[in-house]
Write an enzyme that holds these catalytic residues in place. Structure first.
Site, mmCIF file in Angstrom:
data_model
loop_
_atom_site.group_PDB
_atom_site.id
_atom_site.type_symbol
_atom_site.label_atom_id
_atom_site.label_comp_id
_atom_site.label_asym_id
_atom_site.label_seq_id
_atom_site.Cartn_x
_atom_site.Cartn_y
_atom_site.Cartn_z
ATOM 1 C CG HIS A 355 -2.001 1.063 1.118
ATOM 2 N ND1 HIS A 355 -1.927 2.254 1.800
ATOM 3 C CD2 HIS A 355 -3.160 1.112 0.401
ATOM 4 C CE1 HIS A 355 -2.992 2.985 1.519
ATOM 5 N NE2 HIS A 355 -3.759 2.326 0.674
ATOM 6 C CB CYS A 356 4.007 2.082 1.793
ATOM 7 S SG CYS A 356 3.484 1.569 3.434
#
Length: 365
Positions: A355-356
């Protein structure tokens, strides 16, 4: 691209949930040897695999430095767009724009100030000036107008919304000394309500244990859909993470969202603690001003750090027995999406996860 002097709330724009439709997604290419081991070659292979996997579901654009353009173009599949974009590191979730949409299908970018997760107080590297220009560049490429906030430091990974007026954050991150010490909690809340157009903010206390971003919410909790939250969890009461997750769970099950719904909270079990090995530590260059990667350090591994794509979920695998259970839980939570795991230890070693390293562009104009 215009830089607007109004606000999303005044203009009728809101931040959509990640589960809403996307136009495409952006990544940045890893290369800095003081964060990624072995000259970032293992990380680059993993980023390429993540990009290839997401491309099954939606269009992918990868921003790369001039030095790495030819290499990235060679390593990435032909259906992935590669654009030159200078940066300090590859965490586009945090330095990229947060997009907001209106009911007509128009979208705009919100360009927060970025200071590498804490600036000169407890930031992870210096300088970060190229990262702070990434959001503007993405808006330029996408032809979207932007709102620029010079008076609020914020990263995309520190927020999750349900698209219907509710925002999840952590106090550990948003109230940290290195971000906005000049602002009170109430002032930060007021700005977020104005620029994400939300009505209710749920403040969790902390994120994942030893998360170097000061506890980003995207590593510990996420909205599956309005009214339903997934939370990182462990049953091991001897693990410091247990007390953190338990406090968050107890808060969430007693909370309502902006629409007055009681939240349904689903537990997504963590892998066993993952530590940096001696070999992995030795592969990272030592540079003054950059967070060192030391053997024996515990990494902030969490399956909640997944990406919600159009018709799919791309989640991290840790070569752990819980990988299979995570897949089962995610399939139950997202019955209409294809669940795909990608081995992600190399991203974790750099300080984050899937997600990052992603930033979606909502569908529309």
């Amino acid at each position: 691209m215009k830089t607007l002097q109004t606000s999303p709330k005044k203009d009728g724009y809101r931040m959509p949930g990640e589960f809403e439709a996307h136009k495409d997604v952006y990544l940045l290419w890893p290369e800095r040897p003081d964060n990624w081991r072995e000259g970032a070659k293992p990380a680059q292979a993993t980023f390429a695999k993540v990009a290839e996997t997401i491309a099954q579901f939606e269009s992918v654009t990868v921003g790369v430095s001039d030095r790495q353009y030819t290499n990235a173009r060679h390593m990435l599949a032909d259906n992935i767009q590669v654009v030159e974009m200078s940066n300090n590191d590859s965490w586009i979730r945090d330095c990229g724009p947060t997009f907001v949409v209106n009911d007509k299908g128009d979208s705009r970018g919100v360009d927060w100030t970025f200071n590498a997760w804490g600036g000169l107080v407890d930031g992870l590297y210096f300088p970060w000036d190229k990262d702070d220009r990434v959001a503007q560049k993405v808006c330029e490429i996408e032809g979207r107008d932007r709102y620029r906030l010079d008076d609020l430091v914020l990263e995309g990974g520190s927020t999750h919304v349900d698209g219907e007026g509710t925002l999840l954050v952590t106090e550990e991150c948003l109230l940290s000394d290195g971000r906005n010490p000049q602002l009170s909690k109430e002032q930060i809340e007021s700005i977020l309500k104005e620029y994400l157009n939300v009505e209710k903010i749920i403040w969790l206390k902390k994120g994942i244990y030893l998360d170097e971003t000061n506890g980003h919410v995207d590593n510990i909790a996420n909205f599956v859909k309005p009214g339903q939250v997934v939370l990182a969890w462990t049953d091991d009461q001897s693990d410091p993470q247990y007390a953190i997750s338990k406090e968050n769970y107890d808060m969430l099950i007693n909370e309502t969202d902006a629409k007055g719904r009681k939240l349904q909270v689903e537990k997504l079990y963590l892998p066993k603690p993952i530590l940096i090995t001696e070999a992995e530590s030795q592969g990272v260059d030592t540079v003054d001003g950059t967070l060192p990667r030391l053997a024996g350090d515990r990494l902030a591994a969490s399956y909640v750090n997944y990406y919600t794509a159009n018709g799919g979920i791309v989640f991290p695998l840790f070569n752990d027995p819980m990988d299979e259970k995570a897949q089962e839980i995610l399939q139950k939570l997202y019955p209409d999406r294809k669940i795909v795991g990608v081995p992600a230890r190399e991203i974790l070693l750099g300080g984050g996860n899937i997600h990052c390293i992603t930033q979606q562009i909502p569908a529309g104009r």
